[in-house]
Write a protein that holds these residues in place. Structure first.
Motif, mmCIF file in Angstrom:
data_model
loop_
_atom_site.group_PDB
_atom_site.id
_atom_site.type_symbol
_atom_site.label_atom_id
_atom_site.label_comp_id
_atom_site.label_asym_id
_atom_site.label_seq_id
_atom_site.Cartn_x
_atom_site.Cartn_y
_atom_site.Cartn_z
ATOM 1 N N GLN A 1 0.860 -1.192 0.000
ATOM 2 C CA GLN A 1 0.000 0.000 0.000
ATOM 3 C C GLN A 1 0.888 1.230 0.000
ATOM 4 O OE1 GLN A 1 -2.737 -0.137 3.242
ATOM 5 N NE2 GLN A 1 -3.328 2.002 3.019
ATOM 6 N N LEU A 2 0.596 2.159 -0.908
ATOM 7 C CA LEU A 2 1.337 3.421 -1.002
ATOM 8 C C LEU A 2 0.452 4.541 -0.492
ATOM 9 C CD1 LEU A 2 2.771 3.041 -4.592
ATOM 10 C CD2 LEU A 2 3.876 2.453 -2.468
ATOM 11 N N SER A 3 1.017 5.418 0.318
ATOM 12 C CA SER A 3 0.250 6.571 0.795
ATOM 13 C C SER A 3 1.169 7.775 0.940
ATOM 14 C CB SER A 3 -0.438 6.245 2.127
ATOM 15 O OG SER A 3 0.499 5.850 3.084
ATOM 16 N N CYS A 4 0.676 8.918 0.494
ATOM 17 C CA CYS A 4 1.436 10.169 0.594
ATOM 18 C C CYS A 4 1.428 10.646 2.039
ATOM 19 C CB CYS A 4 0.832 11.231 -0.307
ATOM 20 S SG CYS A 4 0.932 10.811 -2.038
ATOM 21 N N ASN B 1 -7.694 -4.127 9.427
ATOM 22 C CA ASN B 1 -7.431 -2.855 8.746
ATOM 23 C C ASN B 1 -6.056 -2.299 9.083
ATOM 24 O OD1 ASN B 1 -9.916 -2.977 7.583
ATOM 25 N ND2 ASN B 1 -10.907 -1.676 9.105
ATOM 26 N N GLN B 2 -5.254 -3.041 9.805
ATOM 27 C CA GLN B 2 -3.936 -2.561 10.211
ATOM 28 C C GLN B 2 -2.911 -2.819 9.107
ATOM 29 O OE1 GLN B 2 -3.131 -4.618 13.846
ATOM 30 N NE2 GLN B 2 -4.396 -3.236 15.070
ATOM 31 N N THR B 3 -1.843 -2.023 9.161
ATOM 32 C CA THR B 3 -0.742 -2.189 8.215
ATOM 33 C C THR B 3 0.569 -2.143 8.964
ATOM 34 O OG1 THR B 3 -0.611 0.183 7.813
ATOM 35 C CG2 THR B 3 -1.998 -1.092 6.308
ATOM 36 N N ALA B 4 1.596 -2.714 8.368
ATOM 37 C CA ALA B 4 2.949 -2.641 8.910
ATOM 38 C C ALA B 4 3.750 -1.712 8.015
ATOM 39 C CB ALA B 4 3.582 -4.028 8.948
ATOM 40 N N LEU B 5 4.313 -0.669 8.574
ATOM 41 C CA LEU B 5 5.113 0.282 7.809
ATOM 42 C C LEU B 5 6.454 -0.362 7.464
ATOM 43 C CD1 LEU B 5 5.560 3.106 6.636
ATOM 44 C CD2 LEU B 5 6.369 3.814 8.883
ATOM 45 N N LEU B 6 6.730 -0.491 6.157
ATOM 46 C CA LEU B 6 7.979 -1.113 5.717
ATOM 47 C C LEU B 6 9.072 -0.089 5.435
ATOM 48 C CD1 LEU B 6 6.689 -3.868 3.274
ATOM 49 C CD2 LEU B 6 7.290 -4.076 5.687
ATOM 50 N N GLY B 7 8.703 1.091 4.997
ATOM 51 C CA GLY B 7 9.704 2.101 4.678
ATOM 52 C C GLY B 7 9.111 3.194 3.809
ATOM 53 N N TYR B 8 9.992 3.867 3.085
ATOM 54 C CA TYR B 8 9.603 4.999 2.238
ATOM 55 C C TYR B 8 10.215 4.861 0.854
ATOM 56 C CZ TYR B 8 7.789 7.559 6.253
ATOM 57 O OH TYR B 8 7.045 7.946 7.334
ATOM 58 N N ILE B 9 9.630 5.582 -0.093
ATOM 59 C CA ILE B 9 10.199 5.713 -1.428
ATOM 60 C C ILE B 9 11.439 6.602 -1.300
ATOM 61 C CG2 ILE B 9 9.774 6.772 -3.698
ATOM 62 C CD1 ILE B 9 8.245 4.237 -3.369
ATOM 63 N N PRO B 10 12.514 6.348 -2.065
ATOM 64 C CA PRO B 10 13.686 7.222 -1.996
ATOM 65 C C PRO B 10 13.342 8.685 -2.285
ATOM 66 C CG PRO B 10 14.185 5.267 -3.258
ATOM 67 C CD PRO B 10 12.723 5.229 -2.966
ATOM 68 N N TYR B 11 14.042 9.566 -1.622
ATOM 69 C CA TYR B 11 13.813 11.007 -1.718
ATOM 70 C C TYR B 11 13.844 11.494 -3.169
ATOM 71 C CZ TYR B 11 14.656 15.996 -0.914
ATOM 72 O OH TYR B 11 14.570 17.356 -0.920
ATOM 73 N N SER B 12 14.752 10.958 -3.963
ATOM 74 C CA SER B 12 14.895 11.428 -5.346
ATOM 75 C C SER B 12 13.722 11.006 -6.238
ATOM 76 C CB SER B 12 16.206 10.914 -5.939
ATOM 77 O OG SER B 12 16.233 9.501 -5.872
ATOM 78 N N HIS B 13 12.972 9.989 -5.859
ATOM 79 C CA HIS B 13 11.848 9.521 -6.668
ATOM 80 C C HIS B 13 10.490 9.957 -6.125
ATOM 81 C CE1 HIS B 13 14.620 7.156 -8.949
ATOM 82 N NE2 HIS B 13 14.964 6.433 -7.911
#
Length: 156
Positions: free
Chosen positions: A58-61, A82-94
């Motif tokens: 799942q992607l969220s801004c 309805n819970q999610t596990a946060l895996l990380g973030y998209i790289p800053y440059s993308h």
């Protein structure tokens, strides 16, 4: 006479399809690394057996992020809650390109994000995801412009 009209119609139809093919939505893929996975729930998800190649993400801004106003979170949704596990973030440059894709692009089909691959190196888990969508030529051009003008990480 009817046979000539049918042949002409088929010929014009094929020509029109060939002419308009670049402007119809085309499949598009983008493989990206997940950043910061060692700070969040990726280790727990791997130890629990939740991380599998092909698993939907799942992607969220996250516009209220103080380090990057265009940050995009990557979460692993659980099937039975309805819970999610946060895996990380998209790289800053993308992140500007992907934020634009999530917020402003009117997609003909939903954006699909899946876990692509992963490996462990020096006690750290490195994960990669694949994003798939159907984009028109104008959306592909805009994305390539945003990728080219991507900001570099500011020095702290």
């Amino acid at each position: 006479m009817l046979n000539v009209r049918v042949n002409l119609y088929e010929h014009v139809s094929r020509w029109f399809q060939w002419l308009t093919a670049p402007f119809r939505p085309q499949p598009w893929r983008w493989v990206l690394p997940l950043k910061g996975s060692f700070y969040y729930d990726a280790e727990l998800a791997e130890a629990s057996g939740w991380l599998m190649v092909g698993r939907k993400l799942q992607l969220s801004c996250e516009p209220e992020n103080r380090y990057d106003r265009q940050a995009v979170q990557i979460s692993l949704p659980f099937a039975h809650s309805n819970q999610t596990a946060l895996l990380g973030y998209i790289p800053y440059s993308h992140s500007p390109a992907l934020t634009w894709l999530l917020k402003n692009a009117q997609l003909s089909a939903p954006l699909e994000a899946k876990l692509f691959s992963g490996y462990r190196q020096y006690q750290r888990l490195h994960l990669f995801m694949i994003i798939q969508a159907r984009l028109s030529i104008w959306q592909r051009v805009r994305l390539s412009q945003l990728k080219r003008s991507a900001p570099k990480k500011p020095l702290e």
